[in-house]
Design a protein around this motif. Structure first.
Motif, PDB file in Angstrom:
ATOM      1  N   ASP A  16       0.838  -1.213   0.000  1.00 50.33           N
ATOM      2  CA  ASP A  16       0.000   0.000   0.000  1.00 50.33           C
ATOM      3  C   ASP A  16       0.866   1.254   0.000  1.00 50.33           C
ATOM      4  N   LEU A  17       1.931   1.258   0.798  1.00 53.22           N
ATOM      5  CA  LEU A  17       2.839   2.407   0.829  1.00 53.22           C
ATOM      6  C   LEU A  17       3.477   2.624  -0.543  1.00 53.22           C
ATOM      7  N   ALA A  18       3.933   1.539  -1.153  1.00 51.31           N
ATOM      8  CA  ALA A  18       4.569   1.635  -2.470  1.00 51.31           C
ATOM      9  C   ALA A  18       3.588   2.173  -3.510  1.00 51.31           C
ATOM     10  N   TYR A  19       2.362   1.713  -3.456  1.00 52.61           N
ATOM     11  CA  TYR A  19       1.350   2.162  -4.413  1.00 52.61           C
ATOM     12  C   TYR A  19       1.045   3.651  -4.232  1.00 52.61           C
ATOM     13  N   VAL A  20       0.771   4.060  -2.994  1.00 54.51           N
ATOM     14  CA  VAL A  20       0.456   5.462  -2.723  1.00 54.51           C
ATOM     15  C   VAL A  20       1.627   6.350  -3.131  1.00 54.51           C
ATOM     16  N   TYR A  21       2.832   5.960  -2.756  1.00 53.01           N
ATOM     17  CA  TYR A  21       4.002   6.775  -3.081  1.00 53.01           C
ATOM     18  C   TYR A  21       4.179   6.900  -4.589  1.00 53.01           C
ATOM     19  N   SER A  22       4.228   5.778  -5.286  1.00 56.29           N
ATOM     20  CA  SER A  22       4.523   5.822  -6.720  1.00 56.29           C
ATOM     21  C   SER A  22       3.434   6.564  -7.496  1.00 56.29           C
ATOM     22  N   GLN A  59      13.531   5.122   9.872  1.00 49.83           N
ATOM     23  CA  GLN A  59      12.525   6.148   9.651  1.00 49.83           C
ATOM     24  C   GLN A  59      11.210   5.666  10.267  1.00 49.83           C
ATOM     25  N   LYS A  60      10.350   6.611  10.569  1.00 47.22           N
ATOM     26  CA  LYS A  60       8.998   6.281  10.983  1.00 47.22           C
ATOM     27  C   LYS A  60       8.105   6.653   9.819  1.00 47.22           C
ATOM     28  N   ILE A  61       7.240   5.741   9.452  1.00 46.16           N
ATOM     29  CA  ILE A  61       6.356   5.954   8.319  1.00 46.16           C
ATOM     30  C   ILE A  61       4.923   5.794   8.800  1.00 46.16           C
ATOM     31  N   ALA A  62       4.107   6.767   8.485  1.00 45.43           N
ATOM     32  CA  ALA A  62       2.691   6.705   8.833  1.00 45.43           C
ATOM     33  C   ALA A  62       1.887   6.479   7.567  1.00 45.43           C
ATOM     34  N   ILE A  63       0.760   5.823   7.733  1.00 41.50           N
ATOM     35  CA  ILE A  63      -0.138   5.552   6.614  1.00 41.50           C
ATOM     36  C   ILE A  63      -1.523   6.086   6.980  1.00 41.50           C
ATOM     37  N   MET A  64      -2.178   6.693   5.997  1.00 37.24           N
ATOM     38  CA  MET A  64      -3.539   7.188   6.182  1.00 37.24           C
ATOM     39  C   MET A  64      -4.458   6.340   5.313  1.00 37.24           C
ATOM     40  N   SER A  65      -5.524   5.861   5.914  1.00 37.52           N
ATOM     41  CA  SER A  65      -6.513   5.061   5.192  1.00 37.52           C
ATOM     42  C   SER A  65      -7.880   5.688   5.336  1.00 37.52           C
ATOM     43  N   LEU A  66      -8.666   5.551   4.310  1.00 40.75           N
ATOM     44  CA  LEU A  66     -10.048   6.000   4.326  1.00 40.75           C
ATOM     45  C   LEU A  66     -10.892   4.821   3.888  1.00 40.75           C
ATOM     46  N   ASP A  67     -11.783   4.393   4.759  1.00 42.20           N
ATOM     47  CA  ASP A  67     -12.614   3.215   4.489  1.00 42.20           C
ATOM     48  C   ASP A  67     -11.762   2.021   4.061  1.00 42.20           C
ATOM     49  N   ILE A  71      -4.641   5.981   1.388  1.00 43.04           N
ATOM     50  CA  ILE A  71      -4.712   7.198   0.569  1.00 43.04           C
ATOM     51  C   ILE A  71      -3.524   8.128   0.799  1.00 43.04           C
ATOM     52  N   GLY A  72      -2.694   7.866   1.797  1.00 44.16           N
ATOM     53  CA  GLY A  72      -1.582   8.768   2.060  1.00 44.16           C
ATOM     54  C   GLY A  72      -0.482   8.138   2.882  1.00 44.16           C
ATOM     55  N   LEU A  73       0.682   8.784   2.817  1.00 41.94           N
ATOM     56  CA  LEU A  73       1.809   8.353   3.645  1.00 41.94           C
ATOM     57  C   LEU A  73       2.619   9.564   4.068  1.00 41.94           C
ATOM     58  N   LEU A  74       3.284   9.404   5.179  1.00 43.44           N
ATOM     59  CA  LEU A  74       4.106  10.455   5.776  1.00 43.44           C
ATOM     60  C   LEU A  74       5.374   9.785   6.282  1.00 43.44           C
ATOM     61  N   ILE A  75       6.535  10.320   5.882  1.00 46.91           N
ATOM     62  CA  ILE A  75       7.812   9.718   6.271  1.00 46.91           C
ATOM     63  C   ILE A  75       8.603  10.699   7.133  1.00 46.91           C
ATOM     64  N   PHE A  76       8.994  10.228   8.318  1.00 48.36           N
ATOM     65  CA  PHE A  76       9.816  11.011   9.240  1.00 48.36           C
ATOM     66  C   PHE A  76      11.182  10.377   9.386  1.00 48.36           C
ATOM     67  N   ASP A  77      12.182  11.224   9.586  1.00 48.46           N
ATOM     68  CA  ASP A  77      13.527  10.757   9.921  1.00 48.46           C
ATOM     69  C   ASP A  77      13.886  11.403  11.248  1.00 48.46           C
ATOM     70  N   PHE A  78      14.271  10.584  12.195  1.00 52.26           N
ATOM     71  CA  PHE A  78      14.654  11.079  13.512  1.00 52.26           C
ATOM     72  C   PHE A  78      16.145  10.911  13.771  1.00 52.26           C
ATOM     73  N   GLN A  79      16.893  10.510  12.739  1.00 49.48           N
ATOM     74  CA  GLN A  79      18.330  10.280  12.883  1.00 49.48           C
ATOM     75  C   GLN A  79      19.101  11.586  12.969  1.00 49.48           C
ATOM     76  N   GLY A  80      18.587  12.614  12.341  1.00 44.81           N
ATOM     77  CA  GLY A  80      19.239  13.918  12.381  1.00 44.81           C
ATOM     78  C   GLY A  80      20.349  14.071  11.363  1.00 44.81           C
ATOM     79  N   GLU A  81      20.151  14.952  10.439  1.00 45.02           N
ATOM     80  CA  GLU A  81      21.194  15.306   9.477  1.00 45.02           C
ATOM     81  C   GLU A  81      22.272  16.094  10.211  1.00 45.02           C
TER      82      GLU A  81
END
Length: 129
Positions: A16-22, A59-67, A71-81
């Motif tokens: 699902d993440l791959a589909y939403v992203y691409s 990374q932490k990745i969140a997924i948003m679903s509707l029914d 429908i969405g994804l959010l990617i966080f990096d907490f490693q710090g550049e």
């Protein structure tokens, strides 16, 4: 009744993440990035990326679903550049399927993400690219 769910992604969300992203990436950058580059953003390539990212827990990745439909994804990096202050989180990506652009879901998703960053104790948030 419509049900919207936002949660941290798990290994069984990889496809699902791959589909939403691409799909959302290609739609967002049509006319901005050359088609030959956009065509390289494949489900297989994104499957591999998310499999590695979730298994390494960098990374932490969140997924948003509707029914029950992603429908969405959010990617966080907490490693710090290296150039970011201590105690910083970075938003690497936020994508929604085109059908949901302008619907308020992006704001809802970003607010959810900011709440999670706050709960995890990060003082600074940056938008990566």
């Amino acid at each position: 009744m419509t049900q919207n769910i936002i949660r941290w992604a798990q290994m069984d969300d990889i496809h699902d993440l791959a589909y939403v992203y691409s799909e959302s990436y290609r739609k967002a950058y049509v006319g901005i990035i050359p088609d030959e580059f956009l065509d390289q953003v494949s489900l297989n390539e994104r499957d591999q990326y998310f499999r590695k990212s979730l298994s390494e827990d960098k990374q932490k990745i969140a997924i948003m679903s509707l029914d029950e439909k992603a429908i969405g994804l959010l990617i966080f990096d907490f490693q710090g550049e290296a150039d970011l202050p201590e105690n910083s989180a970075e938003i690497l990506a936020i994508y929604l399927m085109k059908d949901y652009w302008g619907s308020g879901f992006g704001k809802l998703f970003l607010n959810w993400g900011m709440d999670r960053i706050n709960e995890l104790g990060y003082a600074n948030v940056f938008l990566g690219f």
